[in-house]
Every structure is written in C-alpha cells, then in structure tokens.
Design an enzyme around this catalytic site. Structure first.
Site, short mmCIF file in Angstrom:
data_model
loop_
_atom_site.label_atom_id
_atom_site.label_comp_id
_atom_site.label_asym_id
_atom_site.label_seq_id
_atom_site.Cartn_x
_atom_site.Cartn_y
_atom_site.Cartn_z
N LEU A 296 -61.08 -40.34 -67.04
CA LEU A 296 -60.18 -41.19 -67.82
C LEU A 296 -60.84 -42.56 -67.92
CD1 LEU A 296 -56.67 -40.36 -66.27
CD2 LEU A 296 -57.59 -39.52 -68.44
N ASP A 297 -60.66 -43.24 -69.03
CA ASP A 297 -61.24 -44.56 -69.20
C ASP A 297 -60.76 -45.52 -68.11
OD1 ASP A 297 -62.55 -43.73 -71.44
OD2 ASP A 297 -61.20 -44.70 -72.87
N TYR A 298 -61.55 -46.54 -67.88
CA TYR A 298 -61.24 -47.59 -66.90
C TYR A 298 -59.81 -48.12 -67.07
CZ TYR A 298 -61.70 -52.28 -64.74
OH TYR A 298 -61.52 -53.43 -63.99
N THR B 273 -57.27 -46.68 -68.79
CA THR B 273 -56.25 -45.65 -69.02
C THR B 273 -55.58 -45.24 -67.71
OG1 THR B 273 -57.53 -44.81 -70.89
CG2 THR B 273 -55.85 -43.35 -70.00
#
Length: 290
Positions: A133-135, A137
C-alpha cells in the site's frame, strides 16, 4: 565512537523535504522530534553535505546518519491493529504515513513480529507483507506467516483471485459509476468506481465518497486514474488539480475490504475494516460500508 548508517533514496514521485522523508529511515530516528534533534546536531549528511530542515530529497541521494554508539541501541516500537490472524496469515490495518517495507527502519514489515503471534507450523518464517500500500494509504494489508502461505498468497494475487475494495474521497462533480481503462507507464490498467455519496463543498464544489475496485495493480493506479477523469483524491500531494490541493490532512484513500478463498482451509474470506476517522467526519453515517 561514531557509527555511520547509510540509506539510499529510491525513486520518488516528487521532491520532499528531508525533515519529512527522514522520519523512520534510521533505527534511531522514528519520530519527527528525533529527526529535528539529529539535524540540529549536524548528524545527517545528504551526498556528503550536512542536511537541514531546508534540504529537499529528490531521489537517488545517499543519506548518512552519524550516530554515537549509545544512540544505536534503539528498538522499533510500533503498535499495529490486527484485524485477522491464524497460523498461516494475518491482516493488519496499515496506518498512514509509514512504508510497508524498504530499506528504512520504521516500516510495517519491521513491526510485524512484535504485533503477531509466531506460527507453530513446520515452515514458519518471519511475517512478511505479500502486497503493498502507498506510504499515505491506510487499510488492510495481507501478511504471510509461513513460506508456503507467502507463496500461495502471491499466486492468488498473480491470478487475480483476491478482490480488493478501496474507498476514497474525490473532488468535483463525478458521474455515478464507471470504468477507467487508461494505460499507466504504457501498460494496460483498469479501475472501476461507484459513487456512494456526494456532499456540497464551498471550496471543492463537491466531495464524493467513492468505492473503487482496481482490476490491475499498477503503481499509484487509483490516484492516477481518478485524476485522469478530473476527480482527484482529496489530500493527494502528487496527483491534484491546480488550486484544489488539501494540505495537512493526508490522503483520503483507504483499503477497506479483502475477499479471497483461504488457500489452506478453503474458507471464503471477507475481511473488512471501517473507514478512518477523517472520512467519517465528512460522511458520518458511512463508517462501515460493507
């Protein structure tokens, strides 16, 4: 005695201040206050130059922390919310502002062992995330606890047998539902969306609570796709429309549901987590949507 620790910056989507990027990349610097102290003591260099709060990181730099022996005796303490756990796997609720993995110290991967029970199975290994998952998110992250589970879960992702549902708050007038089939980095990419609720906004005209299902897994896919149709995600610092950027609240993107067949028990799994508090402030009755 001075001990040097080195961090090599990976590719970034845009410049970021060292005082933001540097939190968690070294074992001893897991908070903003610790980073500020290290910068004040001139303990951090970027490509050989002493770093400061004014230093920007663009990607590819070599960051060195010049720590004393006493300062190296620090252990990561990070509590993660565990949503589901068995002998094979676990699902945790990833907080915003932390990397899933990488060459930094403060990552979800480094905190898993202290938050999960060790597997008693014969092929138990240290727990490992099986996707990213993105930083910025938040939401559900699937973790393998045995070597066979990690392999099996990776195959489920490879064969698109895990359904991921995200929720986002988007900006502007948006059609009720649709599919976005815009290529990303010259590779096919597809995302479907459905507007759950819309409210009027003085600053943004409209804000929408949107349900999202990525059909492919390109980097920053949902963020790029929503911007491409003129409805960027609220709080996105990289993909935004000029004059419509919300700062200081973080990204309004949340991984809310994972659905798959358990590769060992064959149980039909549907794992759900409620929306973060900042979502519920805008859409209070939509706390649990599933």
């Amino acid at each position: 005695m001075i001990l040097k620790q080195t961090h090599i910056v990976q590719e970034l989507t845009g410049p970021i201040r060292l005082q933001e990027y540097g939190v968690g990349i070294f074992q001893q610097i897991s908070t903003k206050s610790a980073l500020k102290k290290a910068l004040k003591k001139n303990q951090i260099t970027v490509d050989g130059v002493v770093g400061s709060t004014a230093t920007f990181i663009k990607g590819g730099e070599i960051i060195i922390y010049h720590a004393t022996e006493k300062e190296t005796n620090t252990r990561l303490v990070l509590t993660l919310k565990v949503i589901y756990e068995d002998e094979y796997m676990a699902v945790i609720n990833k907080p915003a502002g932390i990397l899933v993995s990488g060459n930094g110290f403060k990552t979800v991967a480094n905190a898993l062992a202290q938050n999960l029970s060790p597997s008693t199975l014969f092929d138990a290994v240290g727990p490992k995330p099986v996707h990213r998952l993105d930083y910025a998110t938040t939401g559900l992250l699937l973790v393998g606890k045995t070597s066979s589970a990690i392999t099996a879960l990776n195959k489920l992702f490879e064969h698109k047998e895990i359904t991921k549902t995200y929720y986002a708050v988007t900006i502007g007038s948006q059609i009720p539902a649709g599919v976005i089939d815009d290529a990303i980095d010259d590779k096919p990419a597809s995302s479907s969306f459905k507007v759950v609720k819309t409210l009027k906004s003085e600053r943004f005209s409209f804000l929408n609570l949107v349900k999202l299902n990525p059909r492919t897994g390109r980097r920053h896919q949902l963020r790029k796709h929503l911007l491409s149709i003129g409805n960027p995600i609220l709080g996105d610092a990289t993909y935004f429309l000029e004059g419509l950027q919300l700062k200081g609240k973080g990204l309004y993107l949340h991984a809310g549901t994972l659905e798959f067949i358990h590769p060992f028990t064959q149980e039909k799994m549907k794992i759900v987590t409620s929306l973060p508090k900042k979502f519920r402030k805008l859409f209070p009755e939509e706390g649990l949507l599933h």
